[in-house]
Design a protein around this motif. Sequence first.
Motif, PDB file in Angstrom:
ATOM      1  N   GLU A  54      23.962 -64.100   6.629  1.00 14.03           N
ATOM      2  CA  GLU A  54      24.274 -62.811   6.799  1.00 14.03           C
ATOM      3  C   GLU A  54      23.196 -61.935   7.324  1.00 14.03           C
ATOM      4  N   LEU A  55      23.365 -61.085   8.330  1.00 11.31           N
ATOM      5  CA  LEU A  55      22.453 -60.189   8.725  1.00 11.31           C
ATOM      6  C   LEU A  55      22.588 -58.887   8.052  1.00 11.31           C
ATOM      7  N   SER A  56      21.646 -58.106   7.306  1.00  9.14           N
ATOM      8  CA  SER A  56      21.818 -56.789   6.730  1.00  9.14           C
ATOM      9  C   SER A  56      21.071 -55.841   7.719  1.00  9.14           C
ATOM     10  N   ASP A  57      21.720 -54.519   7.624  1.00  7.00           N
ATOM     11  CA  ASP A  57      21.113 -53.303   8.412  1.00  7.00           C
ATOM     12  C   ASP A  57      19.625 -53.189   8.534  1.00  7.00           C
ATOM     13  N   ALA A  58      19.035 -54.092   7.272  1.00  9.13           N
ATOM     14  CA  ALA A  58      17.488 -53.935   7.283  1.00  9.13           C
ATOM     15  C   ALA A  58      16.889 -54.920   8.134  1.00  9.13           C
ATOM     16  N   MET A  59      17.446 -55.768   9.052  1.00  8.96           N
ATOM     17  CA  MET A  59      17.028 -56.984   9.917  1.00  8.96           C
ATOM     18  C   MET A  59      17.379 -56.451  11.352  1.00  8.96           C
ATOM     19  N   MET A  60      16.787 -56.790  12.193  1.00 11.16           N
ATOM     20  CA  MET A  60      17.071 -56.742  13.552  1.00 11.16           C
ATOM     21  C   MET A  60      16.648 -58.021  14.294  1.00 11.16           C
ATOM     22  N   CYS A  61      17.425 -58.126  15.596  1.00  8.40           N
ATOM     23  CA  CYS A  61      17.236 -59.085  16.451  1.00  8.40           C
ATOM     24  C   CYS A  61      16.765 -58.920  17.794  1.00  8.40           C
ATOM     25  N   ALA A  62      15.966 -59.698  18.285  1.00 12.02           N
ATOM     26  CA  ALA A  62      15.410 -59.828  19.587  1.00 12.02           C
ATOM     27  C   ALA A  62      15.450 -61.304  20.058  1.00 12.02           C
ATOM     28  N   GLY A  63      15.522 -61.357  21.525  1.00 13.27           N
ATOM     29  CA  GLY A  63      15.436 -62.570  22.562  1.00 13.27           C
ATOM     30  C   GLY A  63      16.788 -62.791  22.783  1.00 13.27           C
ATOM     31  N   GLN A  64      17.114 -62.626  24.057  1.00 13.36           N
ATOM     32  CA  GLN A  64      18.701 -63.010  24.745  1.00 13.36           C
ATOM     33  C   GLN A  64      18.906 -64.336  24.298  1.00 13.36           C
ATOM     34  N   PRO A  65      20.102 -64.794  23.908  1.00 14.33           N
ATOM     35  CA  PRO A  65      20.615 -66.294  24.015  1.00 14.33           C
ATOM     36  C   PRO A  65      20.552 -66.701  25.190  1.00 14.33           C
ATOM     37  N   GLY A  66      20.105 -68.020  25.256  1.00 12.59           N
ATOM     38  CA  GLY A  66      20.008 -68.519  26.614  1.00 12.59           C
ATOM     39  C   GLY A  66      18.581 -68.266  27.468  1.00 12.59           C
ATOM     40  N   SER A  67      17.550 -67.339  26.846  1.00 11.84           N
ATOM     41  CA  SER A  67      16.536 -66.887  27.576  1.00 11.84           C
ATOM     42  C   SER A  67      15.540 -67.726  27.126  1.00 11.84           C
ATOM     43  N   SER A  68      14.305 -67.450  27.881  1.00  8.99           N
ATOM     44  CA  SER A  68      13.066 -68.258  27.721  1.00  8.99           C
ATOM     45  C   SER A  68      11.902 -67.737  26.611  1.00  8.99           C
ATOM     46  N   GLY A  69      12.454 -66.313  26.208  1.00  5.55           N
ATOM     47  CA  GLY A  69      11.390 -65.855  25.396  1.00  5.55           C
ATOM     48  C   GLY A  69      11.590 -65.541  23.878  1.00  5.55           C
ATOM     49  N   ASP A  70      11.014 -65.934  23.047  1.00  2.00           N
ATOM     50  CA  ASP A  70      11.131 -65.986  21.461  1.00  2.00           C
ATOM     51  C   ASP A  70      10.029 -66.195  20.843  1.00  2.00           C
ATOM     52  N   ALA A  71      10.207 -65.540  19.590  1.00  2.00           N
ATOM     53  CA  ALA A  71       8.976 -65.853  18.488  1.00  2.00           C
ATOM     54  C   ALA A  71       9.574 -66.911  17.507  1.00  2.00           C
ATOM     55  N   ALA A  72       8.612 -67.639  17.031  1.00  2.00           N
ATOM     56  CA  ALA A  72       9.103 -68.598  16.004  1.00  2.00           C
ATOM     57  C   ALA A  72       7.882 -69.027  15.025  1.00  2.00           C
ATOM     58  N   LYS A  73       8.037 -70.173  14.638  1.00  2.00           N
ATOM     59  CA  LYS A  73       7.115 -70.714  13.308  1.00  2.00           C
ATOM     60  C   LYS A  73       5.766 -70.510  13.479  1.00  2.00           C
TER      61      LYS A  73
END
Length: 247
Positions: free
Chosen positions: A184-203
Amino acid sequence: MAQLTQLAVLLCLIAQGHTGSLKDRIIGGREAAPHSKPWMAYITYNNQAGERLVCGGFLVSRDFVMTAAHCAGRNTQVSLGLHSLDDKSAKNTFPVLVSNRHANYDSATHDSDIMLLKLKAKVHLNDAIQPIALPKKNKRVASGTVCNVAGWGQMGHGRVPRVLMEVNVTIVNNQRCQESIPVELSDAMMCAGQPGSSGDAAKGDSGAPLVCDGVAMGIVSFGNDSPPGVYTHIASFLPWIRKIMSG
């Protein structure tokens, strides 16, 4: 510099025992211009098993570096002013006096995944070492805003870049993000990176900043095998940040 594919910004979630579907590469990355992000920090520390692990972070004042709470450990050191990891030396690597991990951090839910590292001494600022601005009030970044995340994280097939990599990511509202995130995402979290796109941050570069219009708005926290990724919403923690940094 030609566009590179399937490069990683590491999340150090391995240190917390998270495995399986957690993503392990930055996708659609490129080499950053040398010293174009003078706030970037390269953090090393020992986990409970004694392994030496790596996280990202960012300078927010002459003696404080911000990162993710799940990057907490022993013998923490912070390197500043790097572009290539070959530049790392005793002169630009600084010991940490106190690791201020948020008291409400929960490794299961990823709540309050924020930490402030107080360095033993104030660093000398120059063209390669500068703090980044933090948000001045608690507000959210509009969906569709293009932001940037960078780090020295692991590339695909276990390769590790020697230079700072970056990728642009687009802000996604939490409601849409929740469709692909198992916790569950809280208000103290935010998201970035469009689903299906090729830009994202990870491990591997957990703790790196999500930068929007020159301001650090988020901290790389966790995610799945594909976008979007989840970031700590820095503006939600401004009272705590001010309390810690004021001493």
